[in-house]
Write a protein that holds these residues in place. Sequence first.
Motif, short mmCIF file in Angstrom:
data_model
loop_
_atom_site.label_atom_id
_atom_site.label_comp_id
_atom_site.label_asym_id
_atom_site.label_seq_id
_atom_site.Cartn_x
_atom_site.Cartn_y
_atom_site.Cartn_z
N HIS A 1 -10.32 -1.96 5.21
CA HIS A 1 -9.21 -2.48 4.40
C HIS A 1 -9.03 -3.93 4.81
O HIS A 1 -8.57 -4.22 5.90
CB HIS A 1 -7.97 -1.65 4.73
CG HIS A 1 -6.73 -2.10 4.02
ND1 HIS A 1 -6.25 -1.45 2.91
CD2 HIS A 1 -5.87 -3.11 4.27
CE1 HIS A 1 -5.14 -2.05 2.52
NE2 HIS A 1 -4.90 -3.05 3.33
N PRO B 1 -6.84 -3.57 -1.71
CA PRO B 1 -5.57 -3.48 -0.99
C PRO B 1 -4.44 -3.92 -1.92
O PRO B 1 -4.62 -4.85 -2.71
CB PRO B 1 -5.74 -4.49 0.16
CG PRO B 1 -7.22 -4.60 0.35
CD PRO B 1 -7.81 -4.44 -1.03
N HIS C 1 -1.51 0.38 5.12
CA HIS C 1 -2.63 -0.02 4.28
C HIS C 1 -2.58 0.66 2.93
O HIS C 1 -3.32 1.60 2.69
CB HIS C 1 -3.96 0.32 4.97
CG HIS C 1 -4.15 -0.39 6.26
ND1 HIS C 1 -4.21 -1.75 6.37
CD2 HIS C 1 -4.32 0.09 7.52
CE1 HIS C 1 -4.41 -2.10 7.64
NE2 HIS C 1 -4.47 -0.99 8.35
#
Length: 194
Positions: free
Chosen positions: A36, A59, A135
């Motif tokens: 991520h 993201p 995340h």
Amino acid sequence: MRRLLLALPFALLPLAVAHAADEHDHDHEHGSLGAHEHGVGRLNAVLEAQTLELELESPAMNLVGFEHTATTDADKAKVAAVRAQLEKPVALFSLAKAAGCEVASQKLESPLFGDKPEADDDHDEDAKDEHHHDHSEIHAHYSFTCATPGALKTLDLANIFNTFPATQKIQVQLIGPSGQQGVEVTAKAAALKF
């Protein structure tokens, strides 16, 4: 179409392994291939006969500017605006009008849209919640039926960079009539050939 998508993880391996090697020093606490990374999105594109499949993962930070659950009116408005933009994929992906591509199906998923995060095998229950809180990802999966797929000469992602300026690069895996390619595109070089 399913079998083509099932083949994608194999297509992704060389790029993912190379990417993991590059990222190893920076991101080694995650230990997963799909790191991520803010500013970086991923796109899988498959063109077979008259069907075009596009799968965008990013993201949330790249698209809405934050990753927490929207609680304020301003944040909720931003999430709604981004969702509306993602719901117009023909414009977002600049698909050639001559190709006559129409959306056959589309699916948008994200904790920000109220979806439950997917199970994460790498973490135990406590860490899982914390991991997803930090995340948030947005996944968009589109399937198009194109009347004249030969008119799809290029995949131009300029509109994604213009619409979501926090996106700095997109790692693309593309399978089309001329074979398979893995390319990293940026706003300065946002198009690739099918």
